[in-house]
Structure formats: structure tokens, C-alpha cells
Write a protein that holds these residues in place. Structure first.
Motif, PDB file in Angstrom:
ATOM      1  N   VAL A 118       0.840  -1.206   0.000  1.00 48.76           N
ATOM      2  CA  VAL A 118       0.000   0.000   0.000  1.00 48.76           C
ATOM      3  C   VAL A 118       0.870   1.249   0.000  1.00 48.76           C
ATOM      4  O   VAL A 118       0.650   2.185  -0.789  1.00 48.76           O
ATOM      5  N   ALA A 119       1.878   1.282   0.871  1.00 48.11           N
ATOM      6  CA  ALA A 119       2.752   2.455   0.960  1.00 48.11           C
ATOM      7  C   ALA A 119       3.569   2.643  -0.315  1.00 48.11           C
ATOM      8  O   ALA A 119       3.716   3.760  -0.822  1.00 48.11           O
ATOM      9  N   TYR A 120       4.078   1.552  -0.840  1.00 45.75           N
ATOM     10  CA  TYR A 120       4.940   1.611  -2.018  1.00 45.75           C
ATOM     11  C   TYR A 120       4.156   2.077  -3.248  1.00 45.75           C
ATOM     12  O   TYR A 120       4.576   2.996  -3.963  1.00 45.75           O
ATOM     13  N   TYR A 121       2.996   1.461  -3.479  1.00 44.65           N
ATOM     14  CA  TYR A 121       2.235   1.796  -4.684  1.00 44.65           C
ATOM     15  C   TYR A 121       1.586   3.175  -4.582  1.00 44.65           C
ATOM     16  O   TYR A 121       1.449   3.870  -5.598  1.00 44.65           O
ATOM     17  N   SER A 122       1.190   3.572  -3.381  1.00 43.38           N
ATOM     18  CA  SER A 122       0.557   4.888  -3.229  1.00 43.38           C
ATOM     19  C   SER A 122       1.520   5.995  -3.662  1.00 43.38           C
ATOM     20  O   SER A 122       1.106   6.987  -4.273  1.00 43.38           O
ATOM     21  N   ARG A 123       2.803   5.828  -3.376  1.00 44.08           N
ATOM     22  CA  ARG A 123       3.781   6.832  -3.790  1.00 44.08           C
ATOM     23  C   ARG A 123       3.933   6.856  -5.308  1.00 44.08           C
ATOM     24  O   ARG A 123       4.057   7.925  -5.921  1.00 44.08           O
ATOM     25  N   LEU A 124       3.902   5.682  -5.926  1.00 46.69           N
ATOM     26  CA  LEU A 124       4.003   5.624  -7.378  1.00 46.69           C
ATOM     27  C   LEU A 124       2.755   6.190  -8.048  1.00 46.69           C
ATOM     28  O   LEU A 124       2.837   6.804  -9.125  1.00 46.69           O
ATOM     29  N   VAL A 125       1.605   5.984  -7.416  1.00 43.55           N
ATOM     30  CA  VAL A 125       0.361   6.566  -7.934  1.00 43.55           C
ATOM     31  C   VAL A 125       0.447   8.087  -7.893  1.00 43.55           C
ATOM     32  O   VAL A 125       0.091   8.774  -8.863  1.00 43.55           O
ATOM     33  N   TYR A 156      -7.319   9.374 -13.858  1.00 41.82           N
ATOM     34  CA  TYR A 156      -6.932   7.986 -14.107  1.00 41.82           C
ATOM     35  C   TYR A 156      -6.790   7.685 -15.590  1.00 41.82           C
ATOM     36  O   TYR A 156      -5.939   6.878 -15.997  1.00 41.82           O
ATOM     37  N   VAL A 157      -7.630   8.309 -16.395  1.00 40.57           N
ATOM     38  CA  VAL A 157      -7.551   8.091 -17.846  1.00 40.57           C
ATOM     39  C   VAL A 157      -6.230   8.626 -18.386  1.00 40.57           C
ATOM     40  O   VAL A 157      -5.556   7.967 -19.195  1.00 40.57           O
ATOM     41  N   GLU A 158      -5.842   9.818 -17.944  1.00 42.61           N
ATOM     42  CA  GLU A 158      -4.601  10.417 -18.418  1.00 42.61           C
ATOM     43  C   GLU A 158      -3.368   9.694 -17.876  1.00 42.61           C
ATOM     44  O   GLU A 158      -2.335   9.631 -18.546  1.00 42.61           O
ATOM     45  N   ALA A 159      -3.478   9.167 -16.664  1.00 42.08           N
ATOM     46  CA  ALA A 159      -2.310   8.569 -15.997  1.00 42.08           C
ATOM     47  C   ALA A 159      -2.285   7.048 -16.086  1.00 42.08           C
ATOM     48  O   ALA A 159      -1.422   6.418 -15.470  1.00 42.08           O
ATOM     49  N   ARG A 160      -3.194   6.441 -16.853  1.00 40.75           N
ATOM     50  CA  ARG A 160      -3.339   4.984 -16.828  1.00 40.75           C
ATOM     51  C   ARG A 160      -2.063   4.237 -17.217  1.00 40.75           C
ATOM     52  O   ARG A 160      -1.733   3.193 -16.630  1.00 40.75           O
ATOM     53  N   SER A 161      -1.323   4.774 -18.186  1.00 43.66           N
ATOM     54  CA  SER A 161      -0.077   4.118 -18.583  1.00 43.66           C
ATOM     55  C   SER A 161       0.928   4.094 -17.432  1.00 43.66           C
ATOM     56  O   SER A 161       1.535   3.066 -17.131  1.00 43.66           O
ATOM     57  N   GLY A 162       1.082   5.238 -16.763  1.00 42.61           N
ATOM     58  CA  GLY A 162       1.993   5.319 -15.623  1.00 42.61           C
ATOM     59  C   GLY A 162       1.541   4.466 -14.456  1.00 42.61           C
ATOM     60  O   GLY A 162       2.360   3.880 -13.743  1.00 42.61           O
ATOM     61  N   LEU A 163       0.222   4.388 -14.253  1.00 41.83           N
ATOM     62  CA  LEU A 163      -0.318   3.562 -13.165  1.00 41.83           C
ATOM     63  C   LEU A 163      -0.015   2.085 -13.394  1.00 41.83           C
ATOM     64  O   LEU A 163       0.309   1.352 -12.449  1.00 41.83           O
ATOM     65  N   VAL A 164      -0.116   1.654 -14.639  1.00 39.56           N
ATOM     66  CA  VAL A 164       0.187   0.254 -14.966  1.00 39.56           C
ATOM     67  C   VAL A 164       1.671  -0.033 -14.774  1.00 39.56           C
ATOM     68  O   VAL A 164       2.047  -1.055 -14.195  1.00 39.56           O
ATOM     69  N   LEU A 165       2.515   0.882 -15.232  1.00 37.97           N
ATOM     70  CA  LEU A 165       3.953   0.694 -15.039  1.00 37.97           C
ATOM     71  C   LEU A 165       4.315   0.696 -13.559  1.00 37.97           C
ATOM     72  O   LEU A 165       5.171  -0.074 -13.116  1.00 37.97           O
ATOM     73  N   GLY A 166       3.648   1.560 -12.788  1.00 33.26           N
ATOM     74  CA  GLY A 166       3.888   1.592 -11.347  1.00 33.26           C
ATOM     75  C   GLY A 166       3.496   0.297 -10.681  1.00 33.26           C
ATOM     76  O   GLY A 166       4.203  -0.215  -9.804  1.00 33.26           O
ATOM     77  N   LEU A 167       2.358  -0.261 -11.108  1.00 32.77           N
ATOM     78  CA  LEU A 167       1.913  -1.533 -10.535  1.00 32.77           C
ATOM     79  C   LEU A 167       2.854  -2.659 -10.940  1.00 32.77           C
ATOM     80  O   LEU A 167       3.119  -3.570 -10.144  1.00 32.77           O
TER      81      LEU A 167
END
Length: 234
Positions: A118-125, A156-167
């Protein structure tokens, strides 16, 4: 040359015949790793995504600036991420026992792993959302979008690529963390490698588990990169 090739083939056959003796233990270890990492990924998406979004919305200069909320969330995330993972696992034993009824086993190991997730991914989000142009939020506000519409239909639509890479990056980190969960009997591929490969001095098993981890990580990275490219409409 033919004799040399025959020797290689024979060596490979002997190697896999040796490893095959542990196939049930290997499959069990892989299953335990999938359980731990799967639970942590779920926690990252269900909790880490909202926390990262709040960090973005409440930081200075953003639409819903809130210094107190940002300080609390930012401090909690920083504290969790600054803990050495093994110490966090030990410190969380009472909490783990309270949540799942035991401090030993795969399910118990997933608790501290989920907290870190949770902490790790929240920062990437948060970082992914910060890459969204400021004009997007301004446009959404001018159109009268609600908070939920701003988040789901714009950010989320604009950042979806970055969110996937972060995950994707997070998932690979969770796999790395899961390799040390043998300390609480969590099992997994890493624990199997230590118990059979290191402690019993069975190098063949150690090498085989490393190969498994490399294949697993490369598969996840390839899939994440592919999805990110497909989702990136820029």
C-alpha cells in the motif's frame, strides 16, 4: 563435437531428473509466492490507489489542497517505506496475529507484505498523477466535474499508462520481498531456495529457483510494458 553435445544433453537430462525429485515442493513454493504477491497486489490496488490519489489531491497547489491530510498520509507512507522490511515483519507480528489469528504461514506473511504494498504503490500513484498536465484538472473543474468524475474520467484516464507501469514495478518488488517471508513460515520460492539450495548445499536447486524467479519477473515486466504501451494514447 558430437561427444561434447551428447555430454551436454546427458548433463541436462540428469539435472532435470534431479530437480524433478522436488517438483511437488517447487509447485507448492510457487503457489505460496502467488498467494502472498496476489494479496499484496490486491491491497495495493484497493488501498494504495486511493491513498496515492489523496496524496495528489491534497498536496500544496492542487485542487483540494489540505495540509493536515497531506502531512498525515505523507508521514505514514514515508515511515512505512523507511522501515527495513524484516524489522517491519517482526514488529507487525501482534497485528498479524490479531487480523488472521496466527503469525505463521502464508496468509500471515501476506499482512506485512500488503502494508508495504500500500505504501509503495501509493507513492508511485502520486508520482503518476503529478505527471498529468495541470490543464486537465482545470478543464475538468470548468466543466463542472464532480470529485469522482475528476478522478475516474480525467486523472486515471490520463495517468493509466503510468499507473500500470507503477503496478508492474511494485509487483516485482513484492516478489522480491516475498523471498524473505520464510522468517514467519510464509514459504514461497525464496524460502524454498534457502532451505533446500543454501542450507542443504544443493546448488542445482538454488540455480533452478533463480531461473524460476528470473522467468517470473521478466514475464511480469514484459506484460506490464505491453499494457502500458497499449494504454498510452499520447
Amino acid at each position: 563435437m558430437i561427444d561434447f553435445l551428447n555430454e551436454i544433453v546427458q548433463y541436462v537430462n540428469d539435472y532435470f531428473a534431479y530437480v524433478a525429485q522436488y517438483q511437488s515442493e517447487i509447485w507448492k513454493a510457487i503457489g505460496e509466492t502467488f498467494v502472498m504477491v496476489g494479496i499484496s497486489i490486491a491491497a495495493a490496488i484497493i488501498l494504495g490507489l486511493p491513498v496515492g490519489t489523496l496524496l495528489y489531491l491534497c498536496r500544496k497547489g492542487q485542487l483540494y489542497e489540505n495540509a493536515l491530510m497531506f502531512s498525515v498520509l505523507n508521514g505514514a507512507v514515508n515511515i512505512i517505506r523507511s522501515f527495513p522490511f524484516l524489522l517491519l515483519v517482526v514488529i507487525m507480528i501482534p497485528v498479524t496475529r490479531m487480523l488472521v489469528g496466527t503469525s505463521i504461514g502464508t496468509l500471515a506473511a501476506a499482512v506485512p507484505l500488503s502494508v508495504v504494498a500500500v505504501a509503495y504503490y501509493s507513492r508511485l500513484v502520486e508520482q503518476s498523477l503529478l505527471d498529468v498536465p495541470k490543464e486537465v484538472t482545470v478543464t475538468a473543474s470548468s466543466m463542472g466535474a464532480s470529485t469522482l468524475q475528476l478522478i475516474f474520467k480525467f486523472l486515471y484516464v490520463e495517468a493509466r499508462s503510468g499507473l500500470v507501469l507503477g503496478l508492474t514495478t511494485s509487483t516485482i518488488s513484492f516478489i522480491s520481498y516475498s523471498t524473505v517471508m520464510g522468517i514467519v513460515g510464509g514459504g514461497g520460492v525464496g524460502d524454498f531456495a534457502i532451505r533446500y539450495g543454501y542450507q542443504r548445499f544443493e546448488t542445482e536447486i538454488m540455480v533452478f529457483t533463480i531461473i524460476i524467479m528470473v522467468i517470473l519477473v521478466q514475464s511480469i515486466q514484459f506484460t506490464g510494458n505491453l499494457l502500458s504501451r497499449l494504454l498510452d494514447k499520447r
